[in-house]
Design an enzyme around this catalytic site. Structure first.
Site, short mmCIF file in Angstrom:
data_model
loop_
_atom_site.label_atom_id
_atom_site.label_comp_id
_atom_site.label_asym_id
_atom_site.label_seq_id
_atom_site.Cartn_x
_atom_site.Cartn_y
_atom_site.Cartn_z
N SER A 186 0.84 -1.20 0.00
CA SER A 186 0.00 0.00 0.00
C SER A 186 0.87 1.25 0.00
O SER A 186 2.00 1.23 0.53
CB SER A 186 -0.86 -0.02 1.27
OG SER A 186 -1.43 1.25 1.50
N TYR B 3 -1.71 -1.13 10.80
CA TYR B 3 -1.98 -1.74 9.48
C TYR B 3 -0.79 -1.48 8.55
O TYR B 3 -0.26 -2.40 7.91
CB TYR B 3 -3.27 -1.16 8.88
CG TYR B 3 -3.38 -1.39 7.40
CD1 TYR B 3 -3.64 -2.66 6.89
CD2 TYR B 3 -3.21 -0.34 6.48
CE1 TYR B 3 -3.71 -2.88 5.52
CE2 TYR B 3 -3.29 -0.55 5.12
CZ TYR B 3 -3.55 -1.82 4.64
OH TYR B 3 -3.62 -2.03 3.28
N LYS C 36 2.25 -4.00 6.59
CA LYS C 36 2.64 -3.99 5.17
C LYS C 36 4.14 -3.80 5.03
O LYS C 36 4.80 -4.48 4.25
CB LYS C 36 1.89 -2.89 4.42
CG LYS C 36 0.40 -3.14 4.27
CD LYS C 36 0.12 -4.32 3.36
CE LYS C 36 -1.34 -4.69 3.32
NZ LYS C 36 -1.61 -5.97 2.70
#
Ligand code: NAD
Ligand code: UD1
Length: 332
Positions: free
Chosen positions: A124, A148, A152
């Site tokens: 992302s 989050y 990643k």
């Protein structure tokens, strides 16, 4: 070629399955249905008029993964499975670290033991943290602002270490900007059950009368009209980027990261006004205070993906707005 797609009934995964099947790849899908519905399987079959195997199961479960790899001759994997809600990850970090890291490490171990070493991973733009300048290039410094995003970046680091330890691995890390829109059939798309956190799902729910009014989080940013600017990309363009990435990992044993964005930034107000114009529908909105953690603007320099993957986005912001609305109208 047989491609295993984890998280294949989810929003981006389902659109990617359609593009893979349309490009004559065989597809095997895994999903635990924690954030998607089983009927997506039939919808993908309906759109493509092609059949494929679906396994309901969890990527954290190595026994289950071993069974899938034993029953199928897999050439490469696209790994979408994971949790993605930024706000929830701040409240429940362990849930995010457990699922996103465990599912990936389990998958990599099983791939390794079956000598399947070709992977496309969903990362992302969140791994760029608060970028110092725009547009964002792949070699910008990486950092995160929430759990989050940290999952990643940790996974990206794991993949880089893995490739360093064994050059047979071939890995494409795809850093998505802001995917919106839906397949033009209106059969698959994004329509969260809860109150949406992201902008486009919220706009659509106001347009369809499921929510009263959109809150625009701040109009005092350093942007064209003071509202936040993002790089919205049609999910079908994004899905097509995965086909190019699969071709790349099947051909070369490298690891590389690619921005998948359009390179164009649109403000919140520009997106809302385009949505209203294209769909000829009202969207009530008010300006409220900034959302903590948001940045003024974020958009990609997508030239590296064009150069290395021969991919670029082609669908317009009008098409993104039209297709997003079409899907939710049909699936309210
Ligand atoms: P999604 O939630 O619609 O799809 C993810 C799918 O994975 C869901 O169907 C869910 O049921 C499944 N899943 C979750 N954990 C699993 C597990 N342990 N085992 C098996 N299945 C599991 O999300 P999406 O928008 O399609 O995103 C796909 C990937 O792309 C995610 O990794 C996400 O973090 C990443 N990503 C998404 C966006 C975005 O804006 N949608 C942006 C950047 C990156
Ligand atoms: C968010 C995530 C990011 C993730 C991306 C795609 C955060 C901080 N970041 O990015 O990690 O990769 O989603 O899933 O959550 N907005 C409103 N009103 C709303 C919702 C949003 O004005 O009700 C504004 C936001 O302030 C922002 C823009 O719309 O300026 C886009 O927001 P959103 O869709 O949540 O995406 P990002 O914040 O870019």
């Amino acid at each position: 070629m047989n491609i295993l797609v984890t998280g294949g009934t989810g929003y981006i995964g389902s659109h990617t399955c359609v593009e893979l099947l349309n490009s004559n790849y065989n597809v095997i899908v895994i999903d635990n249905l924690s954030n998607s519905k089983i009927d997506v399987v039939d919808k993908i079959k309906k759109i493509t008029n092609k059949d494929f195997k679906f396994y309901e199961g969890d990527c954290c479960n190595k026994e289950f993964l071993n069974k899938v790899f034993t029953e199928n001759q897999i050439d490469a994997v696209i790994h979408f499975a994971g949790f993605k809600a930024v706000g929830e990850s701040v409240l429940k970090p362990l849930k995010y670290y457990r699922n996103n890291l465990d599912s990936t490490i389990s998958l990599l171990e099983v791939m390794n033991s079956f000598n399947v070493k070709k992977l496309v991973f969903s990362s992302s733009a969140t791994v760029y943290g608060k970028p110092e300048s725009l547009p964002i290039k792949e070699n910008f410094p990486l950092s995160t602002t929430n759990p989050y995003g940290s999952t990643k970046l940790m996974i990206e680091d794991i993949l880089r270490d893995l490739h360093k330890s064994d050059n047979d691995w071939s890995i494409a890390i795809l850093r998505y900007f802001n995917p919106i829109g839906a397949h033009k059939s209106g059969l698959i798309g994004e329509n969260p059950n809860d109150i949406p956190n992201n902008l486009m799902p919220y706009i659509v729910k106001v347009a369809t009368g499921q929510l009263d009014e959109l809150s625009i989080f701040g109009n005092d940013y350093d942007t064209v009209d003071g509202t936040g600017v993002r790089d919205y990309i049609h999910v079908v363009d994004l899905a097509k980027g995965h086909i190019k990435a699969i071709e790349k990992v099947l051909k070369e044993n490298t690891i590389d990261s690619y921005n998948l964005g359009t390179g164009n930034g649109y403000s919140v107000l520009e997106l809302v006004k385009t949505f209203i114009k294209v769909n000829n529908v009202d969207v009530k909105y008010k300006i409220t205070k900034r959302r903590p953690g948001d940045i003024d603007a974020c958009y990609a320099d997508p030239s590296y993906a064009k150069e290395k993957l021969n991919w670029e986005a082609s669908l317009t912001i009008d098409e993104m707005c039209r297709d997003a609305y079409n899907y939710v109208k049909k699936n309210k």
